[in-house]
Scaffold this active site. Structure first.
Site: not given
Lengths: 212, 357
Positions: B57, B219
């Site tokens: 991320h 995700h």
């Protein structure tokens, strides 16, 4: 037939093999309704257990399981780390100090593991989780013990019940974990966590069968 | 799989090694257990902020460590929550005697690992509070799911709460502020492509050329709905309206109660946006979209906000909370007030965000 600490150590090694062999399968199941890491994470966790086993070879079965649980907590991550880690640690506490396990101890182990998973993850039956594979296993063990079954029989029935529980997750709508965000789209997929739980319980049964 | 990596299993370790070499004035990296921490930690008398989550991320969270933001960040494997031993050791390293606040994105794994870590830190005598971020409007129902995921608002909360910690807010006041940012922020994301977790080696899901996923998390997981590809304006409208028209959202979360010394259920309600609100508009690149595309999203978002009577008083545009190389974007709107504005404008010096310094 009593289960010795050598059997427990061998069982954990065999679990590591089974998880390794099923790494891609578990990850594929997780790709469908999760985030594609369950097999990878479980494999890393059981490899971490293997590294810890030499340090507890002469310890009681409870210590061995607790050590395995701590290895999982500090290496797996995700939801599976705290869930399986807590399961193994609670199972270890349930048989603390024992060097030989009888059929009743198997109930204590799996019952404590299940309670640990529920405490940590707060999942209910039919939420499409590990709980759906472990609960039927615990229930049949309790019943089989009441009928005077021995270690092998108890574990074989537990593995069969866990397998059915795992299959039963396919039509379920996920209500916990990442799969819950898919809503209706989680239906039709087998839960990866229930699958790894079945694989581990089945490994216990195989261990007992071979020993016999 | 085509990636600028060596071995898939070394991705996180080598990323951290690179960051430590590139930014020694901002961060240090501890290995085994892995965590990133402020180069000048511990800062005496300041509450320490720690966050963490799966890697993939970037720049969140390691790139958001530094003056005016986080004191520590615990990276897990790609898209996998870090472990409690990382969070505990990070807390021991950075706490400056005024307590530690864990900022946790609402993902089952992160929540459970941070809960275990908070219990462990408290048993070692470190004062800890923990606040969840759950801002993703793609999730409608908190009764039958694990609740809204923590997405874009996390970045804004880390900036704002980090500034407040620098200003001397105490632990309790920081936890209250973090909760306030969370309930006033909402996000919605979408994906044009999937992404490939290095260890998995293949895309997490298939997404044909002419389709997109609306309501994705961060995700690479499939979203709430798949539909045929639309224009930037149409996509922006879908995302923006799902945020602006979202009704009040109520859910129960677990927080640490310091007086009782245990986890308690707390019911929180997000107030809906209304005309006249001042907002911070955050357009986030999921990692793989060209930089040229984001202002196009912002342009339409600005128009929609004006039409709805929302005044954009600050903005943030770029890749801050990414999903590897996924193409797509997310929009976050945060209702601002004078306190939040002042904290947002305060100096920050991290790898991923730097101003006023």
């Amino acid at each position: 037939m009593a289960i010795t600490t050598v059997d427990v150590l061998n069982c954990l090694r065999q679990m590591a093999d089974v998880i390794h062999e099923n790494k891609e399968y578990l990850t594929d199941l997780d790709s469908a309704i999760g985030d594609a890491d369950h097999g990878i994470n479980m494999d890393r966790g059981f490899q971490a257990i293997l590294k810890k086993l030499p340090s507890v070879e002469d310890k009681d079965a409870g210590t061995i399981l607790k050590t395995a649980g701590m290895a999982l907590v500090s290496s797996v991550g995700g939801a599976a780390g705290p869930l399986y880690g807590t399961a193994f640690m609670q199972a270890g506490m349930a048989i603390a100090g024992k060097y030989e396990l009888e059929a009743e101890d198997l109930l204590a182990i799996l019952d404590a593991a299940l309670k640990g998973v529920i405490m940590r993850g707060r999942a209910n039956l039919a939420d499409k989780t590990m709980v759906d594979a472990i609960t039927p296993a615990v229930n049949v063990i309790r019943e089989a013990l009441g009928n005077g079954a021995g270690t092998v029989e108890v574990l074989e029935q537990a593995a069969a019940a866990a397998k059915k529980g795992m299959k039963d997750t396919i039509p379920m709508l996920a209500k916990k974990g990442r799969a819950s965000y898919l809503g209706e789209r989680s239906i039709g997929h087998q839960d990866p966590g229930a699958t790894s739980s079945y694989l581990l319980i089945n490994t216990m049964a195989e261990m007992a069968r071979v020993k016999e | 799989m085509k990636k600028l990596i060596n071995k898939p299993e070394d991705v996180v370790k080598e990323e951290l090694e690179g960051l430590a070499l590139a930014y020694p004035d901002i961060v240090k990296v501890h290995f085994d257990p892995d965590y990133v921490y402020r180069a000048d930690a511990p800062v005496k008398g300041k509450v320490a902020l720690i966050s963490g989550g799966g890697s993939g991320h970037e720049p969140m969270h390691g790139g958001l460590v530094g003056l005016g933001m986080l004191d520590g960040a615990c990276p897990g494997q790609v898209f996998t929550s870090p472990t409690p031993d990382q969070m505990l050791e990070a807390a021991k390293m950075v706490h400056g005697g005024a307590g530690v606040l864990y900022i946790v994105k609402n993902y089952t794994g992160d929540v459970m690992n941070f809960e275990m870590a908070a219990d462990m830190a408290r048993s070692e005598g470190i004062r800890v509070l923990s606040i969840l971020i759950d801002d993703d409007t793609a999730v409608k129902d908190s009764t039958w799911t694990a609740g809204r995921r923590g997405v874009g608002t996390t970045v804004l909360a880390e900036k704002i709460v980090g500034a407040a910690a620098e200003k001397g807010y105490d632990l309790k006041k920081l936890a209250d502020l973090c909760r306030k940012v969370n309930i006033n922020g909402r996000s919605m994301g979408m994906a044009l492509t999937s992404c490939t977790v290095p260890m998995a080696g293949k895309p997490t899901f298939d997404l044909p050329e002419d389709e997109m996923e609306i309501g994705v998390g961060i995700h690479g997981e499939p979203g709430r709905e798949r539909m045929s590809l639309k224009t930037a304006d149409e996509i922006t409208e879908m995302l923006a309206l799902s945020i602006i028209d979202d009704p009040a959202y109520s859910r129960t979360v677990r927080e640490l109660d310091e007086e009782k010394g245990e986890w308690v259920d707390v019911t929180l309600e997000d107030p809906p946006f209304k005309a006249g609100d001042q907002v911070l508009a955050f357009v986030n690149n999921m990692g793989g979209s060209a930089a040229v595309e984001l202002p196009i999203i912002y342009r339409k978002l600005h128009e929609i906000c004006e039409k709805k009577g929302l005044k954009i008083v600050r903005n943030l545009i770029g890749p801050y909370i990414t999903s590897l190389e996924m193409q797509g974007c997310s929009i976050t709107l945060l209702k601002m007030d004078d306190e939040l504005l002042e904290l947002w404008d305060a100096p920050v010096k991290t790898i991923g965000m730097r101003w006023g310094i």
